[in-house]
Scaffold this motif. Structure first.
Motif, short mmCIF file in Angstrom:
data_model
loop_
_atom_site.label_atom_id
_atom_site.label_comp_id
_atom_site.label_asym_id
_atom_site.label_seq_id
_atom_site.Cartn_x
_atom_site.Cartn_y
_atom_site.Cartn_z
N PHE A 142 0.88 -1.13 0.01
CA PHE A 142 0.03 0.11 0.08
C PHE A 142 0.84 1.30 0.00
O PHE A 142 2.18 1.28 0.20
N THR A 143 0.32 2.50 -0.20
CA THR A 143 0.97 3.58 -0.46
C THR A 143 0.67 4.56 0.73
O THR A 143 -0.52 4.71 0.93
N VAL A 144 1.83 5.07 1.48
CA VAL A 144 1.48 6.15 2.68
C VAL A 144 1.57 7.38 2.20
O VAL A 144 2.57 7.68 1.23
N GLN A 145 0.62 8.21 2.35
CA GLN A 145 0.82 9.69 1.66
C GLN A 145 0.50 10.69 3.15
O GLN A 145 -0.08 10.33 4.08
N ASN A 146 1.56 11.47 2.93
CA ASN A 146 1.27 12.80 4.13
C ASN A 146 1.36 14.10 3.40
O ASN A 146 1.61 14.30 2.62
N GLU A 147 0.30 14.90 4.36
CA GLU A 147 0.10 16.12 3.98
C GLU A 147 -0.07 16.96 5.15
O GLU A 147 -1.36 16.75 5.91
N GLY A 148 0.74 17.77 5.75
CA GLY A 148 0.82 18.32 6.90
C GLY A 148 1.02 17.12 8.17
O GLY A 148 1.85 16.27 7.84
N ASP A 149 0.05 17.33 9.09
CA ASP A 149 -0.09 16.38 10.00
C ASP A 149 -0.79 15.19 9.65
O ASP A 149 -0.79 13.90 10.53
N ALA A 150 -1.54 15.13 8.32
CA ALA A 150 -2.50 13.96 8.27
C ALA A 150 -1.59 13.09 7.54
O ALA A 150 -0.75 13.25 6.70
N VAL A 151 -1.87 11.76 7.82
CA VAL A 151 -1.03 10.34 7.11
C VAL A 151 -2.28 9.63 6.44
O VAL A 151 -3.24 9.27 7.41
N THR A 152 -2.32 9.33 5.41
CA THR A 152 -3.41 8.36 5.07
C THR A 152 -2.64 7.16 4.18
O THR A 152 -1.43 7.19 3.83
N ILE A 153 -3.36 6.23 3.96
CA ILE A 153 -2.89 4.82 3.67
C ILE A 153 -3.95 4.56 2.12
O ILE A 153 -4.97 4.50 2.47
N LYS A 154 -3.53 4.41 1.06
CA LYS A 154 -4.26 4.11 -0.19
C LYS A 154 -3.73 2.84 -0.84
O LYS A 154 -2.80 2.81 -0.94
N THR A 155 -4.89 2.17 -1.51
CA THR A 155 -4.28 1.17 -2.42
C THR A 155 -5.35 1.52 -3.85
O THR A 155 -6.28 2.23 -3.76
N ALA A 156 -5.07 0.75 -4.91
CA ALA A 156 -5.78 0.98 -6.02
C ALA A 156 -7.17 0.29 -5.87
O ALA A 156 -8.14 0.75 -6.67
N ALA A 157 -7.45 -0.45 -4.81
CA ALA A 157 -8.73 -1.03 -4.68
C ALA A 157 -9.57 -0.14 -3.73
O ALA A 157 -11.00 -0.24 -3.76
N SER A 158 -9.23 0.66 -3.03
CA SER A 158 -10.00 1.45 -2.11
C SER A 158 -10.21 3.03 -2.88
O SER A 158 -9.46 3.83 -3.33
N GLY A 159 -11.56 3.32 -2.74
CA GLY A 159 -11.68 4.56 -3.33
C GLY A 159 -11.30 5.73 -2.64
O GLY A 159 -10.87 6.87 -3.12
N ASP A 160 -11.55 5.60 -1.39
CA ASP A 160 -11.06 6.89 -0.38
C ASP A 160 -9.98 6.17 0.39
O ASP A 160 -9.87 4.89 1.00
N ALA A 161 -8.73 7.13 0.81
CA ALA A 161 -7.57 6.84 1.58
C ALA A 161 -8.20 6.36 3.10
O ALA A 161 -9.13 7.16 3.51
N ALA A 162 -7.61 5.40 3.72
CA ALA A 162 -7.69 5.28 5.08
C ALA A 162 -6.74 6.10 5.85
O ALA A 162 -5.57 6.42 5.46
N ARG A 163 -7.70 6.86 6.96
CA ARG A 163 -6.85 8.27 7.40
C ARG A 163 -6.42 7.51 8.91
O ARG A 163 -7.02 7.02 9.64
N VAL A 164 -4.98 7.79 9.13
CA VAL A 164 -4.69 7.54 10.51
C VAL A 164 -5.10 8.66 11.55
O VAL A 164 -5.08 9.46 11.43
N LYS A 165 -5.95 7.64 12.55
CA LYS A 165 -6.41 8.76 13.52
C LYS A 165 -5.82 8.98 15.01
O LYS A 165 -5.66 10.21 15.34
N SER A 166 -5.56 7.73 15.63
CA SER A 166 -4.80 8.06 16.88
C SER A 166 -3.89 7.05 17.03
O SER A 166 -3.67 6.11 16.28
N THR A 167 -2.92 7.18 18.07
CA THR A 167 -1.74 6.26 18.46
C THR A 167 -2.18 5.58 19.75
O THR A 167 -2.70 5.89 20.74
N VAL A 168 -2.19 3.95 19.63
CA VAL A 168 -2.53 3.12 20.74
C VAL A 168 -1.31 2.99 21.37
O VAL A 168 -1.22 2.88 22.43
N VAL A 169 -0.19 2.38 20.40
CA VAL A 169 1.11 2.17 21.09
C VAL A 169 2.03 2.60 20.18
O VAL A 169 2.35 2.42 19.06
N ASP A 170 3.11 3.25 20.80
CA ASP A 170 4.33 3.74 20.20
C ASP A 170 5.72 3.66 20.93
O ASP A 170 6.16 4.57 21.53
#
Length: 270
Positions: A142-170
């Motif tokens: 999959f492809t990770v894309q960044n725009e400012g603080d927003a991080v999204t994950i996109k594939t050719a099969a997904s119409g809309d990118a999945a957006r990273v919302k929160s951190t569980v463990v880091d």
């Protein structure tokens, strides 16, 4: 004899101490320098369930292949993008239609076999391999894309990118982030249709040109009908014509005409 035994006892103890002290001194620093055992990595599915991804964690626990792969990868470094419970519930009808292998591959598709902190994730744009990647036969990228603080994950099969919302463990070697949609691999789902381009605006219509008046030919006025050829001129016109003819005739002709007129008058009187 008793005194000799008592006197000999202290010498034996001293000898024993002299032998043991170097051994204790050598073992002490070595024991102090021994590194502490590293803490065991957290249980990935348990951390997901506590962080708002219980539905996704339950799917992993129900898949033996996915569960064992997740936990073994946690020791070497792993970054998980777990869909929220709402996202999983909305996707369940499609998930149930997959085969057992397809379900396992979808679950493994949501993790990267490398630890990425939230900060380093923001600086990584591009294609990433996943736990489901298996050489050239199965890409599962999959492809990770960044725009400012927003991080999204996109594939050719997904119409809309999945957006990273929160951190569980880091905490190295495990990072777990929630995403707002299930990430769909193109290996399992059809590519999303390309968005229909907006229709180009119609060219502005030219202002209507003033129509030229129709050209109508001027009416032809018919000439007044002349007298019919068979009509004879009135008597007065006959007399005037004779006079005009007599006036315009030569002298000899006029004399001859006068003579004829006199003869005609004499005939009338007789």
């Amino acid at each position: 004899m008793r005194r000799l035994r008592l006197a000999a006892a202290p010498h034996g103890v001293l000898l024993l101490l002299l032998i043991l002290l170097p051994l204790v001194a050598a073992a002490g620093p070595a024991a102090a320098k021994a590194p502490a055992a590293p803490p065991a990595p957290p249980n990935v599915t348990t951390a997901m369930a506590k962080g708002g991804c219980k539905a996704f964690a339950d799917l992993i626990a129900a898949s033996p292949d996915a569960s064992s792969t997740y936990q073994s990868a946690a020791g070497g470094g792993i970054t998980v993008f777990c869909p929220t419970d709402d996202a999983v519930r909305a996707f369940l009808p499609r998930y149930k239609n997959l085969t057992a292998d397809g379900k396992a591959e979808l679950l493994l598709f949501h993790a990267v076999p490398v630890y990425y902190s939230r900060g380093s994730l923001k600086s990584n744009n591009g294609v990433m391999n996943t736990l489901a990647t298996d050489g050239a036969a199965k890409n599962y990228n999959f492809t990770v894309q960044n725009e400012g603080d927003a991080v999204t994950i996109k594939t050719a099969a997904s119409g809309d990118a999945a957006r990273v919302k929160s951190t569980v463990v880091d905490a190295d070697p495990v990072a777990i982030f929630t995403v707002d949609a299930v990430i769909e691999p193109v290996e399992l789902f059809k590519p999303a249709p390309s968005p229909t381009p907006a229709p180009s605006p119609a060219p502005a219509a030219d202002a209507p040109k003033a129509s030229k008046p129709a050209h109508h030919p001027a009416p032809v006025v018919a000439d007044a009908p002349g007298p019919a050829a068979t009509d004879s001129p009135p008597a007065d016109q006959k007399k005037e014509a004779k006079k005009s003819a007599a006036a315009g005739a030569p002298p000899c002709v006029r004399w001859f005409a006068a003579a004829l007129a006199a003869v005609a008058m004499a005939s009338t009187l007789a």
